[in-house]
Motif scaffolding. Sequence first.
Motif, PDB file in Angstrom:
ATOM      1  N   ASP A   1     -39.865 -34.607 -72.787  1.00  0.00           N
ATOM      2  CA  ASP A   1     -40.793 -34.872 -73.887  1.00  0.00           C
ATOM      3  C   ASP A   1     -41.429 -36.255 -73.769  1.00  0.00           C
ATOM      4  O   ASP A   1     -42.612 -36.439 -74.096  1.00  0.00           O
ATOM      5  N   ALA A   2     -40.645 -37.241 -73.293  1.00  0.00           N
ATOM      6  CA  ALA A   2     -41.085 -38.637 -73.325  1.00  0.00           C
ATOM      7  C   ALA A   2     -41.818 -39.090 -72.076  1.00  0.00           C
ATOM      8  O   ALA A   2     -42.427 -40.167 -72.073  1.00  0.00           O
ATOM      9  N   VAL A   3     -41.774 -38.320 -71.000  1.00  0.00           N
ATOM     10  CA  VAL A   3     -42.436 -38.739 -69.766  1.00  0.00           C
ATOM     11  C   VAL A   3     -43.927 -38.372 -69.823  1.00  0.00           C
ATOM     12  O   VAL A   3     -44.318 -37.391 -70.456  1.00  0.00           O
ATOM     13  N   ALA A   4     -44.738 -39.176 -69.159  1.00  0.00           N
ATOM     14  CA  ALA A   4     -46.180 -38.965 -69.160  1.00  0.00           C
ATOM     15  C   ALA A   4     -46.591 -37.912 -68.129  1.00  0.00           C
ATOM     16  O   ALA A   4     -45.786 -37.489 -67.292  1.00  0.00           O
ATOM     17  N   LYS A   5     -47.849 -37.512 -68.177  1.00  0.00           N
ATOM     18  CA  LYS A   5     -48.372 -36.624 -67.145  1.00  0.00           C
ATOM     19  C   LYS A   5     -48.268 -37.305 -65.780  1.00  0.00           C
ATOM     20  O   LYS A   5     -48.502 -38.504 -65.665  1.00  0.00           O
ATOM     21  N   ASP A   6     -47.910 -36.514 -64.765  1.00  0.00           N
ATOM     22  CA  ASP A   6     -47.690 -37.017 -63.410  1.00  0.00           C
ATOM     23  C   ASP A   6     -46.571 -38.057 -63.364  1.00  0.00           C
ATOM     24  O   ASP A   6     -46.538 -38.896 -62.463  1.00  0.00           O
ATOM     25  N   GLY A   7     -45.668 -37.973 -64.334  1.00  0.00           N
ATOM     26  CA  GLY A   7     -44.568 -38.931 -64.414  1.00  0.00           C
ATOM     27  C   GLY A   7     -43.418 -38.592 -63.485  1.00  0.00           C
ATOM     28  O   GLY A   7     -43.341 -37.503 -62.908  1.00  0.00           O
ATOM     29  N   ARG A   8     -42.522 -39.552 -63.359  1.00  0.00           N
ATOM     30  CA  ARG A   8     -41.348 -39.421 -62.510  1.00  0.00           C
ATOM     31  C   ARG A   8     -40.091 -39.637 -63.354  1.00  0.00           C
ATOM     32  O   ARG A   8     -39.983 -40.629 -64.076  1.00  0.00           O
TER      33      ARG A   8
ATOM     34  N   TYR B   1     -29.816 -45.204 -79.525  1.00  0.00           N
ATOM     35  CA  TYR B   1     -29.780 -43.745 -79.490  1.00  0.00           C
ATOM     36  C   TYR B   1     -28.861 -43.141 -80.536  1.00  0.00           C
ATOM     37  O   TYR B   1     -28.922 -41.939 -80.802  1.00  0.00           O
ATOM     38  N   HIS B   2     -28.006 -43.958 -81.163  1.00  0.00           N
ATOM     39  CA  HIS B   2     -27.158 -43.453 -82.239  1.00  0.00           C
ATOM     40  C   HIS B   2     -27.924 -43.288 -83.549  1.00  0.00           C
ATOM     41  O   HIS B   2     -27.565 -42.444 -84.373  1.00  0.00           O
ATOM     42  N   SER B   3     -28.957 -44.092 -83.742  1.00  0.00           N
ATOM     43  CA  SER B   3     -29.657 -44.105 -85.030  1.00  0.00           C
ATOM     44  C   SER B   3     -31.151 -43.814 -84.936  1.00  0.00           C
ATOM     45  O   SER B   3     -31.812 -43.701 -85.967  1.00  0.00           O
ATOM     46  N   GLN B   4     -31.693 -43.679 -83.722  1.00  0.00           N
ATOM     47  CA  GLN B   4     -33.117 -43.448 -83.573  1.00  0.00           C
ATOM     48  C   GLN B   4     -33.378 -42.276 -82.620  1.00  0.00           C
ATOM     49  O   GLN B   4     -32.603 -42.029 -81.704  1.00  0.00           O
ATOM     50  N   ASP B   5     -34.472 -41.577 -82.886  1.00  0.00           N
ATOM     51  CA  ASP B   5     -34.942 -40.547 -81.971  1.00  0.00           C
ATOM     52  C   ASP B   5     -35.797 -41.259 -80.936  1.00  0.00           C
ATOM     53  O   ASP B   5     -37.009 -41.454 -81.117  1.00  0.00           O
ATOM     54  N   TRP B   6     -35.182 -41.653 -79.846  1.00  0.00           N
ATOM     55  CA  TRP B   6     -35.865 -42.526 -78.891  1.00  0.00           C
ATOM     56  C   TRP B   6     -37.070 -41.863 -78.250  1.00  0.00           C
ATOM     57  O   TRP B   6     -38.061 -42.538 -77.930  1.00  0.00           O
ATOM     58  N   ALA B   7     -37.020 -40.556 -78.048  1.00  0.00           N
ATOM     59  CA  ALA B   7     -38.158 -39.874 -77.426  1.00  0.00           C
ATOM     60  C   ALA B   7     -39.393 -39.966 -78.326  1.00  0.00           C
ATOM     61  O   ALA B   7     -40.505 -40.254 -77.855  1.00  0.00           O
ATOM     62  N   LYS B   8     -39.208 -39.739 -79.622  1.00  0.00           N
ATOM     63  CA  LYS B   8     -40.321 -39.853 -80.558  1.00  0.00           C
ATOM     64  C   LYS B   8     -40.819 -41.291 -80.642  1.00  0.00           C
ATOM     65  O   LYS B   8     -42.027 -41.544 -80.734  1.00  0.00           O
ATOM     66  N   GLU B   9     -39.890 -42.238 -80.593  1.00  0.00           N
ATOM     67  CA  GLU B   9     -40.268 -43.658 -80.651  1.00  0.00           C
ATOM     68  C   GLU B   9     -41.090 -44.052 -79.421  1.00  0.00           C
ATOM     69  O   GLU B   9     -42.070 -44.800 -79.523  1.00  0.00           O
ATOM     70  N   VAL B  10     -40.687 -43.567 -78.262  1.00  0.00           N
ATOM     71  CA  VAL B  10     -41.428 -43.873 -77.034  1.00  0.00           C
ATOM     72  C   VAL B  10     -42.831 -43.273 -77.092  1.00  0.00           C
ATOM     73  O   VAL B  10     -43.826 -43.924 -76.725  1.00  0.00           O
ATOM     74  N   LEU B  11     -42.950 -42.037 -77.564  1.00  0.00           N
ATOM     75  CA  LEU B  11     -44.262 -41.408 -77.682  1.00  0.00           C
ATOM     76  C   LEU B  11     -45.140 -42.167 -78.670  1.00  0.00           C
ATOM     77  O   LEU B  11     -46.347 -42.365 -78.430  1.00  0.00           O
TER      78      LEU B  11
END
Length: 344
Positions: A240-247, A205-215
């Motif tokens: 941003d990173a959770v799917a539809k109907d996600g938890r 998380y210091h060097s990467q945009d983890w949400a974009k990477e997960v998507l």
Amino acid sequence: MSTEPQMKAVDIKGGKGGADALFINDATPKPQLIQGSSQALVKIKAFGLNRMDLLQREGHYPIPPQAPKTLGVEFSGVVESLGNGEEEGGFKVGHEVFGLAYGGAYAEYISVSTNMLLHKPKELSWEQAAGIPETWITSLQAFYVIGEFTAGKTILWHAGASSVSIAGIQLSIAQGASAVYITAGSSEKVKFCTQTLGATAGYNYHSQDWAKEVLAATDGKGVDIIIDFVGQNYFQQNLDAVAKDGRIVHLGSLSGTKLPAGVDIGAFVRKRIRFEGSSLRSRDEGYQRKLRDLFEEHALPGLRDGRLKVFIERVYPWEEVVEAQKLLEQNGTMGKVICTVATT
């Protein structure tokens, strides 16, 4: 001078303070069982350290009303006596056990309900057993009970090298997750989670945009379940990173609890997201017993045969509890910190 039975236990000078305020108090009242109760008195062999211990030591943790002032919620040891005499809940005097408590584990003895005890498998050491209850039961509660995990779902564990997530990553894989992602604060921790634990991918998380990477890794879908300990700084990215109907399961707020201006909550409706907070220590005994039974079914067999592993960063004699808590405060561990209690 008190005539009550006494024992040694870790105490805090002045009631709260930094790690250096910890000391072993040899005049601590020894727990006494109520005759006919379902309690057990356990002579402790080892106890595990958790982040809540640091917060409690500093006076920042809401202690359950039934908890003693002594720190510590997980332990291993030997049953010394039982409230109803010879046997209670399948436990007898002399049985080797490990378990979860509302508090009091930084001590020579602890009084605990047999509903939260487990028989220690011979395959596990005292140190390994002491590092299991809080972290593994919290993990199961988070993704299995609150997150409603089923085989084939994808999951993201934040703080991947924390003890709860180390357990959770392994359990997710063992229970049939189609992909397991993690975030961590160093390349070393990311490597540990992916190469040692088997996570699908990890992001610094210091060097990467983890949400974009997960998507990107999920072809824009996002993950079905996110387990979060961070709070404020990750709130928007989690949406941003959770799917539809996600938890999204919220277990802590290491970065803070107040959201910055500009947070867009539109995803709650657009994706039909459920965000739920949870805790373990504040739960009643009946709830905790159900989690114990869930752990016994879904995790303990794997811990016995080696499919699931307890990772220990370091073991200290409890006389070095100050150093043990300071190590935990450094946030560099990749496994449990354990203290052993010498037999007297």
